[in-house]
Design a protein around this motif. Structure first.
Motif, short mmCIF file in Angstrom:
data_model
loop_
_atom_site.label_atom_id
_atom_site.label_comp_id
_atom_site.label_asym_id
_atom_site.label_seq_id
_atom_site.Cartn_x
_atom_site.Cartn_y
_atom_site.Cartn_z
N GLN A 342 0.84 -1.20 0.00
CA GLN A 342 0.00 0.00 0.00
C GLN A 342 0.87 1.25 0.00
N PRO A 365 -4.43 0.40 -1.89
CA PRO A 365 -4.25 -0.61 -0.84
C PRO A 365 -3.19 -1.62 -1.26
N HIS A 366 -2.93 -2.62 -0.40
CA HIS A 366 -2.06 -3.72 -0.81
C HIS A 366 -2.69 -4.40 -2.04
#
Length: 471
Positions: A342, A365-366
Motif C-alpha cells: 500500500q 491498498p495492498h
C-alpha cells in the motif's frame, strides 16, 4: 526441570535478593555484531540485535545501551547463543535521558554551582540549592532565593545525577552458570518507525501505457540511530493490541540495465509479504529515507471517465464533472506481476516539449499479484454530465415511474467513453424504455458505456419502474 537449572534459578533469586557480588557489564551499539530491523505499516518495528558480552559466573547487571527510545520492554526476548545457561531475573528500561533540564530535575534539593559575570565583567561563582523546576527554576543562595538565572550563566554539577543515561538503556539482571563471552540475541518491538510505498507513474502522451518507479519511504522517529542495519518490510495488516505505555520494570522469562541486484527481494510469509533490502543501511533518528522498490516500463492501462447517480435522491445536476480512473492489471503480461505494498500512487504526464506535469495522486491498498487496481487522479475538466427528471408518476403506494434525461458533454478534441452507473437503491426496478441499452445490469444498478464524439454531446434517456417498498 533439571537439577542444574533448579540450582541456577535458586541461586539467582538468592543473589537478586541480597544484591551482592553483582558484576556490572555495559554494552553499547559498537558491540553489535548484527542488527536486523523489520518494519510494519502500523508504526511498529521488530529489532533483532546480536551483541557479544563478557558475563561472569553468578549475577550480572547488563546495561544494553542504545536500544530504541520507544522500546516496548514487555516484548523483549533474550537468547544466549553460547554454551552457558542464563536466567533473566529482572529488567528495567531507563528512558530518563541526559539533558540540561533532566539534570536540574534530578538535582532537586542538592547544591550546584552557578558561574556568571557581574556588571563589570568579572567572573562570579556561587553555590545554590535547587528548590524547584516546576514552571521555572527556583534557586536558594546562602543569602537569598531567586528565580531564573543571570544572563549567560553556566550551571556546574559535581556529577551526573543517578538514573540519567546518555542513551536509552535496557538494564537486565542475569544469572550465568559460568564465565563466558556470551553471544546474546536481543529481540524487541518498538514504536517510532513507519514505512510506505511511493509510486511515480509517467503516462505516455496517448495515455495507453506508463512507466513506473516505486520507492520505499522509511521513517525513524524512535529516538535512536541504527547504523549498518539489515532491513525487512512486512506488507499486510498485522493485528496488535493497544499499547498503553511502557513500564519501567518487569519480570521476564527467557530496464536499460539489470536493476534486480539493487531492488528488494519479495517472498510470501504466512498471510503477509516480506520485502528484504539487498544492502544494509543506516536509519538515523528523525530521518526520512527513500530506497528503490521497483522499476517497470510500458505498463498498459485503461482510462475511464466515471459518473455515479442515485435515482432515489431525485437529484438533478448541471455540468457535473467526471471522475478519472486509471485501471491497471498487476500481471507479468503487463510488466508487473508482483505484490505491491500500500502507498501513494502519483501520476505525471509528459507534454510535447518533454516536460512532465503532475496530474493527480491517490492512495492504493495492498495489491496482490494478478489483481486489477485503480487510481483516481481527480475530476475531468472537459467531460461532464447534466441530469434531470422529465416526468414522475406514483402508480401505487409502493410503485413509481420516472423518466430521466442525462446529457453527456465532451469538450476534448478527442472522443471519450463515459461510464455511467445509475444506482436504483432496490432490487425491484425495471427499465421500461431506454435510448441506449445498458452494458451491465447487476443487483440494484445499471451501467452504460456512452461514446461521446470529440467536442460534442450525447443524450441518454430512460424510463424506470421502481418498487419503493416491500408489499
Amino acid at each position: 526441570m533439571s537439577s542444574m537449572k533448579k540450582t541456577l534459578i535458586a541461586s539467582a533469586l538468592l543473589f537478586a535478593t541480597a544484591q551482592a557480588d553483582t558484576h556490572l557489564v555495559e554494552s553499547n551499539r559498537q558491540a553489535s555484531d548484527e542488527i536486523a530491523i523489520t518494519l510494519y505499516n502500523n508504526g511498529t518495528a521488530l529489532v533483532n540485535e546480536s551483541r557479544s558480552v563478557l558475563l561472569k559466573k553468578g549475577i550480572n547487571q547488563l546495561l544494553l545501551k542504545d536500544v530504541s527510545a520507544q522500546i516496548r520492554p514487555q516484548t523483549t526476548h533474550l537468547k544466549n547463543r553460547g554454551n552457558s545457561a542464563l536466567q533473566l531475573i529482572e529488567q528495567n528500561f531507563d528512558y530518563d535521558l541526559l539533558s540540561p533540564h533532566a539534570m536540574l530535575e534530578k538535582s532537586l534539593g542538592t547544591s550546584i554551582e552557578i558561574r556568571s559575570f557581574d556588571p563589570t565583567g568579572q567572573k562570579v561563582q556561587e553555590t545554590a540549592t535547587v528548590l524547584s523546576t516546576n514552571g521555572g527554576l527556583v534557586l536558594q543562595y546562602p543569602d537569598r532565593i531567586e528565580t531564573g538565572l543571570p544572563k549567560d550563566a553556566q550551571l556546574i554539577f559535581k556529577q551526573i545525577p543517578d538514573g540519567l543515561k546518555a542513551s536509552p538503556t535496557l538494564s537486565l539482571l542475569l544469572a550465568s552458570e559460568a564465565d563466558e563471552a556470551a553471544p546474546l540475541e536481543i529481540t524487541y518491538l518498538t514504536g517510532g518507525f513507519d514505512w510506505q510505498a511511493d509510486y511515480i507513474a509517467t503516462l505516455s502522451k496517448n495515455e495507453t501505457e506508463f512507466d513506473l518507479t516505486g520507492w520505499i519511504t522509511l521513517k525513524n522517529n524512535s529516538g535512536t540511530t541504527f547504523e549498518n542495519s539489515k532491513l525487512q518490510l512486512v506488507a499486510g495488516d498485522v493485528n496488535q493490541t493497544p499499547n498503553y505505555g511502557s513500564p519501567r520494570m518487569m519480570k521476564a522469562s527467557m530496464v536499460v540495465m539489470d536493476e534486480s541486484a539493487y531492488l528488494p527481494s519479495e517472498e510470501s510469509f504466512s498471510d503477509f509479504h516480506l520485502y528484504t533490502l539487498p544492502m544494509k543501511t543506516t536509519l538515523k533518528n528523525n530521518q526520512e529515507k527513500q530506497l528503490s522498490l521497483l522499476s517497470a516500463n510500458a505498463i498498459p492501462l485503461t482510462k475511464e471517465y466515471r459518473f455515479t447517480h442515485y435515482v432515489q435522491d431525485h437529484s438533478e445536476s448541471k455540468n457535473r464533472k467526471a471522475a478519472i480512473y486509471l485501471l491497471i492489471d498487476n500481471t507479468e503480461a503487463s510488466n508487473l506481476g508482483m505484490p505491491l505494498p500500500q502507498g501513494v500512487f502519483r501520476v505525471y504526464q509528459e507534454r510535447d516539449n518533454g516536460e512532465a506535469l503532475f496530474i493527480g495522486e491517490n492512495r492504493i491498498p495492498h495489491v496482490a499479484a494478478n489483481e486489477t487496481f485503480e487510481v483516481n487522479t481527480g475530476n475531468a475538466f472537459d467531460v461532464s454530465v447534466s441530469e434531470s427528471v422529465t416526468q414522475f408518476e406514483r402508480i401505487t403506494k409502493t410503485r413509481t415511474q420516472s423518466s430521466h434525461q442525462v446529457i453527456f458533454k465532451n469538450a476534448k478534441k478527442v472522443p471519450v467513453v463515459a461510464k455511467y452507473t445509475e444506482q436504483f437503491g432496490m432490487k425491484g426496478w425495471r427499465l421500461l424504455s431506454v435510448s441506449h441499452e445498458p452494458s451491465q445490469k447487476v443487483g440494484t444498478s445499471a451501467t452504460w458505456n456512452i461514446e461521446i464524439p470529440a467536442e460534442s454531446s450525447v443524450t441518454l434517456t430512460y424510463k424506470v419502474d421502481l418498487e419503493t417498498e416491500s408489499k
